[in-house]
Design a protein around this motif. Structure first.
Motif, PDB file in Angstrom:
ATOM      1  N   LYS A 279       0.870  -1.177   0.000  1.00 55.99           N
ATOM      2  CA  LYS A 279       0.000   0.000   0.000  1.00 55.99           C
ATOM      3  C   LYS A 279       0.908   1.228   0.000  1.00 55.99           C
ATOM      4  O   LYS A 279       1.746   1.374   0.893  1.00 55.99           O
ATOM      5  CB  LYS A 279      -0.907  -0.002   1.239  1.00 55.99           C
TER       6      LYS A 279
ATOM      7  N   GLN B 229      -7.313   3.552   0.766  1.00 57.46           N
ATOM      8  CA  GLN B 229      -5.875   3.773   0.552  1.00 57.46           C
ATOM      9  C   GLN B 229      -5.601   5.201   0.111  1.00 57.46           C
ATOM     10  O   GLN B 229      -4.671   5.850   0.593  1.00 57.46           O
ATOM     11  CB  GLN B 229      -5.355   2.774  -0.492  1.00 57.46           C
ATOM     12  N   TRP B 230      -6.433   5.731  -0.801  1.00 57.61           N
ATOM     13  CA  TRP B 230      -6.129   7.095  -1.280  1.00 57.61           C
ATOM     14  C   TRP B 230      -6.719   8.185  -0.405  1.00 57.61           C
ATOM     15  O   TRP B 230      -6.309   9.332  -0.484  1.00 57.61           O
ATOM     16  CB  TRP B 230      -6.495   7.251  -2.757  1.00 57.61           C
ATOM     17  N   TRP B 231      -7.685   7.799   0.450  1.00 56.32           N
ATOM     18  CA  TRP B 231      -8.070   8.713   1.539  1.00 56.32           C
ATOM     19  C   TRP B 231      -6.858   8.876   2.449  1.00 56.32           C
ATOM     20  O   TRP B 231      -6.521   9.983   2.871  1.00 56.32           O
ATOM     21  CB  TRP B 231      -9.262   8.123   2.293  1.00 56.32           C
TER      22      TRP B 231
ATOM     23  N   GLY C 142      -3.595   8.079   1.516  1.00 54.48           N
ATOM     24  CA  GLY C 142      -2.450   8.590   0.765  1.00 54.48           C
ATOM     25  C   GLY C 142      -2.516  10.103   0.568  1.00 54.48           C
ATOM     26  O   GLY C 142      -1.535  10.820   0.784  1.00 54.48           O
ATOM     27  N   HIS C 143      -3.689  10.592   0.181  1.00 55.69           N
ATOM     28  CA  HIS C 143      -3.812  12.023  -0.049  1.00 55.69           C
ATOM     29  C   HIS C 143      -3.710  12.802   1.254  1.00 55.69           C
ATOM     30  O   HIS C 143      -3.083  13.865   1.308  1.00 55.69           O
ATOM     31  CB  HIS C 143      -5.151  12.338  -0.721  1.00 55.69           C
TER      32      HIS C 143
ATOM     33  N   GLY D 165      -9.232  13.605  -1.621  1.00 53.63           N
ATOM     34  CA  GLY D 165      -8.405  12.433  -1.938  1.00 53.63           C
ATOM     35  C   GLY D 165      -8.841  11.647  -3.154  1.00 53.63           C
ATOM     36  O   GLY D 165      -8.014  11.020  -3.819  1.00 53.63           O
ATOM     37  N   SER D 166     -10.149  11.671  -3.485  1.00 51.42           N
ATOM     38  CA  SER D 166     -10.608  10.833  -4.611  1.00 51.42           C
ATOM     39  C   SER D 166     -10.114  11.334  -5.960  1.00 51.42           C
ATOM     40  O   SER D 166     -10.298  10.647  -6.970  1.00 51.42           O
ATOM     41  CB  SER D 166     -12.139  10.752  -4.607  1.00 51.42           C
TER      42      SER D 166
ATOM     43  N   HIS E 215      -7.254  11.211  -6.864  1.00 46.54           N
ATOM     44  CA  HIS E 215      -6.220  10.251  -7.266  1.00 46.54           C
ATOM     45  C   HIS E 215      -6.810   9.093  -8.075  1.00 46.54           C
ATOM     46  O   HIS E 215      -6.072   8.317  -8.665  1.00 46.54           O
ATOM     47  CB  HIS E 215      -5.521   9.682  -6.028  1.00 46.54           C
ATOM     48  N   LEU E 216      -8.149   8.974  -8.074  1.00 45.24           N
ATOM     49  CA  LEU E 216      -8.782   7.806  -8.702  1.00 45.24           C
ATOM     50  C   LEU E 216      -9.704   8.211  -9.842  1.00 45.24           C
ATOM     51  O   LEU E 216     -10.690   7.549 -10.131  1.00 45.24           O
ATOM     52  CB  LEU E 216      -9.554   7.025  -7.625  1.00 45.24           C
TER      53      LEU E 216
END
Length: 486
Positions: free
Chosen positions: A119, A200-202, A204-205, A253-254, A256-257
């Motif tokens: 991750k 994960q990106w919540w 990561g960001h 954060g989203s 990133h997706l």
């Protein structure tokens, strides 16, 4: 006669030393993997030395080892000075130093051998995650206990940012790393599919938001006014920016997706909040730069001030770029290309590293009780770092735009115009430029470590006298001072 209370700068000096060492380690690994991108044979056909295995070591050593040590050291330094009080729970503070170094070492020693959760920015396996959580909670206890016994009524704005950084990073770490262990070296996350990607990106960001932004803004809000030699341009504006940043960052954060299986409306929420985020980000950058009004001459003669000013310029530039790259049309061109690499490194080398280095150069003479050993070496470091940064990000910007444009090029029958090898040959020279930029940044870290080593000669010989805590006059009703913290 009561004994004079003194600051606990010993733990601050330990973190200062650790930051210098990890700065060299992290950039050296970065230089190696940059070299492997240009000359792949440099992995020597050794599995644990390949790009995919040691790239997490580069990010972890820079973000958490170098950045984390600098953040924790400056946090302990700032909360004592702004509260006019000695650090609470001295032994626990010393534990946080050694515990953090052990956690970082274990993470770096295990990830190249495949012991990882895979991750991004959260690679260590569950035993190390538990150690990190224990150390982080201890760090928070020391910080808030010190804040609670402060002698200044007011909580200076830097401490608001440090507090948000400590609370949010602890929350992110625990939620993202909830996993089911199946052995000492393997676990599986409780999340799956799109939910796992979203969590994960919540994480990561917001690791970027609260570790790499809020924490370093706390550093900026204390050391920039100190180095400029005058009050913050607008204290009220700094509080407004704090609440705006904290309120908005969690929802971006989203982005990133984008163009993934995540629901379209969730992606749109991320895009909207990413654009809004530009306002508090530029507010802090402007506040920091305007603090130098009336003392711009210091930028000419003081290397620490030079690092801080360029850091603020790159903070403004990187946040503008980040908001623009969250827009779908720009994201379509940049995503999965080196443009994203350029954006990340303009933020990490330009903003995070330069405000850290400037703060270290501002703090070290006070924590080590003598001027920096060599001002020429500080200037040399500034130019090596700046030139390395510009070479690096320029090469990656050009590479990213070229790659995205060549991917978009299609023939009338829908086939790609350019093959993988044609694209690679186009950008190959830019990878060599990235390597050279990285060498300059790493060389600057070595210069800083050499300079700090000689500056710390008295500290190594245990000749430093502890600095007395200035005790403010109490006001009759409150028992603590109402004076503003400087």
């Amino acid at each position: 006669m009561a004994q004079q209370e003194t600051y606990n700068d010993h733990v601050v000096r330990l973190f200062l030393l650790a930051a210098a060492v990890w700065g060299i380690v992290g950039t050296a690994i970065g230089v190696l993997i940059a070299a492997q991108m240009a000359w792949p044979w440099l992995n020597f056909d050794t599995s644990w030395l390949t790009f995919s295995r040691i790239r997490p070591n580069h990010t972890f050593s820079i973000i958490f080892a170098f950045g984390g040590s600098a953040l924790m050291g400056t946090c302990y330094y700032v909360v004592q000075r702004t509260g006019h009080v000695r650090l609470a729970l001295g032994r626990l503070a010393t534990f946080t130093f050694w515990g953090w170094q052990v956690a970082v070492f274990l993470a770096l020693a295990t990830m190249p051998f495949g012991i990882t959760q895979s991750k991004e920015y959260a690679e260590p396996e569950w035993p190390i995650d538990i150690l990190i959580a224990v150390v982080w909670i201890s760090f928070g206890v020391v910080f808030f206990a010190t804040l609670a016994k402060r002698r200044i009524r007011h909580i200076y704005v830097a401490n608001w940012y440090y507090a948000a950084f400590i609370v949010a990073v602890g929350l992110l770490h625990v939620v993202n790393n909830i996993a089911i262990p199946v052995s000492l070296t393997k676990s599986y996350p409780v999340y799956s599919g799109a939910v796992d990607a979203m969590v994960q990106w919540w994480y990561g960001h917001n690791a970027v938001a609260f570790f790499l932004t809020a924490g370093f803004l706390g550093m900026m809000y204390y050391f920039v006014p100190r180095q400029a030699g005058q009050p913050l341009w607008s204290y009220r504006f700094s509080i407004v920016n704090f609440w705006a940043l904290i309120s908005v960052y969690m929802w971006a954060g989203s982005h990133h997706l984008i163009y993934t299986s995540l629901p379209d409306w969730v992606q749109t929420v991320g895009v909207v909040f990413s654009v809004i985020l530009l306002m508090p980000s530029w507010g802090s950058a402007a506040n920091g730069l305007l603090t130098f009004n009336g003392s711009w001459h210091k930028v000419r003669v003081d290397p620490a001030a030079k690092f801080m000013v360029i850091a603020l310029v790159f903070y403004a530039a990187a946040t503008l770029e980040g908001s623009m790259l969250a827009i779908r049309s720009a994201n379509a061109l940049s995503h999965y290309t080196d443009w994203t690499i350029a954006h990340v490194h303009s933020g990490s080398i330009g903003w995070v590293a330069m405000i850290t280095i400037g703060s270290i150069y501002a703090m070290a003479p006070r924590a080590l009780d003598r001027p920096m050993h060599s001002v020429k070496a500080m200037n040399l470091h500034f130019w090596m770092h700046t030139m390395g940064l510009l070479i690096y990000v320029t090469a990656m910007w050009v590479s990213g735009v070229a790659t995205g444009s060549m991917w978009f090029a299609t023939a009338e029958d829908g086939t790609l115009v350019y093959s993988f090898m044609e694209i690679f040959r186009t950008i190959d020279v830019l990878y060599i430029m990235r390597f050279l930029g990285g060498v300059l940044v790493m060389g600057g870290m070595v210069v800083m470590a050499w300079n700090l080593w000689h500056t710390a000669a008295a500290a190594r010989a245990k000749l430093i006298s502890p600095i007395p805590v200035p005790i403010p006059e109490p006001i009759p009703d409150a028992g603590i001072s109402a004076s503003p913290a400087r």
